[in-house]
Motif scaffolding. Structure first.
Motif, mmCIF file in Angstrom:
data_model
loop_
_atom_site.group_PDB
_atom_site.id
_atom_site.type_symbol
_atom_site.label_atom_id
_atom_site.label_comp_id
_atom_site.label_asym_id
_atom_site.label_seq_id
_atom_site.Cartn_x
_atom_site.Cartn_y
_atom_site.Cartn_z
ATOM 1 N N PHE A 1 57.453 13.539 79.938
ATOM 2 C CA PHE A 1 56.518 14.582 79.494
ATOM 3 C C PHE A 1 57.329 15.852 79.257
ATOM 4 O O PHE A 1 57.316 16.778 80.055
ATOM 5 N N GLN A 2 58.063 15.904 78.150
ATOM 6 C CA GLN A 2 58.952 17.018 77.868
ATOM 7 C C GLN A 2 58.167 18.183 77.249
ATOM 8 O O GLN A 2 57.372 17.975 76.315
ATOM 9 N N PRO A 3 58.363 19.400 77.741
ATOM 10 C CA PRO A 3 57.646 20.551 77.177
ATOM 11 C C PRO A 3 57.829 20.708 75.676
ATOM 12 O O PRO A 3 56.896 21.046 74.961
ATOM 13 N N SER A 4 59.041 20.441 75.181
ATOM 14 C CA SER A 4 59.278 20.585 73.739
ATOM 15 C C SER A 4 58.452 19.585 72.943
ATOM 16 O O SER A 4 57.968 19.893 71.839
ATOM 17 N N VAL B 1 49.304 29.710 67.922
ATOM 18 C CA VAL B 1 49.344 29.923 69.366
ATOM 19 C C VAL B 1 50.761 30.272 69.774
ATOM 20 O O VAL B 1 51.724 29.698 69.266
ATOM 21 N N THR B 2 50.897 31.212 70.682
ATOM 22 C CA THR B 2 52.182 31.387 71.366
ATOM 23 C C THR B 2 52.028 30.748 72.740
ATOM 24 O O THR B 2 51.010 30.926 73.403
ATOM 25 N N MET B 3 53.070 29.997 73.152
ATOM 26 C CA MET B 3 52.938 29.184 74.355
ATOM 27 C C MET B 3 54.218 29.211 75.194
ATOM 28 O O MET B 3 55.318 29.385 74.681
ATOM 29 N N LEU B 4 54.018 29.023 76.492
ATOM 30 C CA LEU B 4 55.095 28.756 77.435
ATOM 31 C C LEU B 4 54.687 27.506 78.209
ATOM 32 O O LEU B 4 53.578 27.450 78.743
ATOM 33 N N GLY B 5 55.533 26.529 78.246
ATOM 34 C CA GLY B 5 55.199 25.304 78.975
ATOM 35 C C GLY B 5 56.375 24.832 79.800
ATOM 36 O O GLY B 5 57.543 25.042 79.435
#
Length: 395
Positions: free
Chosen positions: A247-250, A269-273
């Motif tokens: 489950f890679q954030p990228s 959307v701007t996101m941080l995961g």
């Protein structure tokens, strides 16, 4: 000339006066009805609805004041011009009190004055009727607006409840890790969203998203985000029944990017995961055009994590990087939407961004303290949605 089709009624038991008035008004372009008695005139008021009535104050079969009162009862919108041979002030006052629009003395002596009085009374009546129609239209529009607003409030309440139900519990503890969040919408619905969840026995995932715009359209995209990440996690779990999941954030940001573009919603959307690997004691994170960057606080020292990436849902060719750091035994990680910067002191954006890690360090991983430092301990109206996701590790 007066527009055709306007009917006047003259009520007077003096045939010479009545006919003189009627002839002049017909020459002015009006259609004129005549009645030699008050009761006959009342019957014509009911049957023909004249635009204006001229009546003598003294007639043989009925007092002019009584006639005025009955016209008022049966045709309250019809203007009445009272004509009389006498100018007794008490009669004038009483006639006006009963609703007369004007009072003329010896009208046959100056028929131009009579014509002017008729036209003036008709204009006033037209204006009064038009104002009444406008008031009625406004009242109808207000009722419709109130109904629409009530429906909108009901829709927003339902939407807000859906959005709240999608958010994770706060605080939420999983082994050594504590997750907390705060979301303060600028409108009733928020375009900011956070989520955190366990991916596998040794993996925890989280993200913070800031949808472009405000209100219901942006809030709708947060529902899509929840669906996309849940669906992606489900597919990963189907492929791997046990053990860690890839489950890679990228990959998550790339999947959401393609999905939003294909939906053609006009939103990005701007996101941080990130994904925490408890076995390896590492944090893998990816950034999708989001500022401010996450702030890592260790031993009272707070600093931004590094990385960059394009906003999600704008560029079909966008690619997202994974960044990995080792996790210390004790730390806190603070993720904020850019609305938080409105609460940070500073004359420029650079000054605000430089001050944010200082506030994170002062908070020491405590959500309540951090919100107090931002001046957000009490609910207030803000120009932008505000969201904070704070995770900490305390063995």
């Amino acid at each position: 000339m007066q527009l055709p089709g306007i009917t006047l009624l003259v009520i007077d038991d003096d045939d010479m006066v009545r006919q003189s008035i009627a002839i002049h008004l017909e020459q002015c372009g009006f259609e004129v009805l005549q009645a030699s008695h008050a009761r006959e005139g009342l019957a014509l008021v009911v049957s023909h609805s004249p635009a204006l009535v001229l009546c003598d104050l003294y007639m043989s079969d009925m007092n002019g004041f009584e006639l005025l009162a009955q016209i008022g009862e049966q045709a309250s919108e019809t203007p009445v011009v009272v004509i009389s041979d006498d100018g007794v002030m008490s009669d004038v006052v009483e006639a006006l009190r009963l609703g007369a629009s004007d009072y003329l003395i010896n009208p046959q002596a100056d028929l131009e004055v009579l014509e002017h009085a008729v036209r003036r009374s008709l204009d006033r009546a037209h204006l009064r009727n038009e104002n009444q129609r406008i008031r009625e239209r406004l009242e109808l529009a207000n009722r419709e607006l109130e109904n629409h607003l009530r429906e909108l409030r009901d829709d927003q309440t339902a939407g807000r409840q859906v959005q709240l139900n999608m958010l994770p519990a706060t605080p939420w503890k999983s082994d050594e890790y504590l997750f907390e969040h705060r979301i303060i919408p600028s409108l009733y619905l928020s375009g900011d969203f956070v989520d955190y969840f366990r991916v596998s026995e040794t993996q925890l995932a989280f993200y913070l998203a800031d949808v472009s715009g405000h209100g219901a359209s942006s809030a709708f995209v947060t529902v899509l985000l929840k669906f996309m990440t849940t669906r992606l996690l489900y597919e990963q779990r189907k492929q791997r029944e046990q053990g860690p999941i890839a489950f890679q954030p990228s990959d998550v940001l790339g999947h959401i990017n393609r999905s939003l573009i294909s939906c053609n919603l006009g939103k990005h959307v701007t996101m941080l995961g990130g994904v925490i690997d408890e076995a390896q004691q590492t944090l893998t994170y990816s950034i999708g055009g989001h500022l401010p960057l996450p702030v890592l606080c260790v031993g009272g020292k707070a600093e931004y994590l590094q990385g960059k990436g394009r906003p999600v849902g704008l560029f079909a060719e966008a690619e997202y990087e994974n960044h990995q750091i080792p996790l210390p035994p004790r730390f806190s990680l603070t993720l904020c939407s850019d609305g938080v910067l409105d609460c940070v002191e500073g004359a420029t954006l650079k000054e605000k961004e430089d001050r944010l890690p200082i506030l994170v360090g002062q908070a020491g991983g405590d959500m309540q303290t951090f919100m107090q430092l931002l001046g957000l301990e009490h609910a207030k109206v803000m120009p932008d949605d505000i969201s904070v996701l704070l995770l900490s590790r305390t063995p």
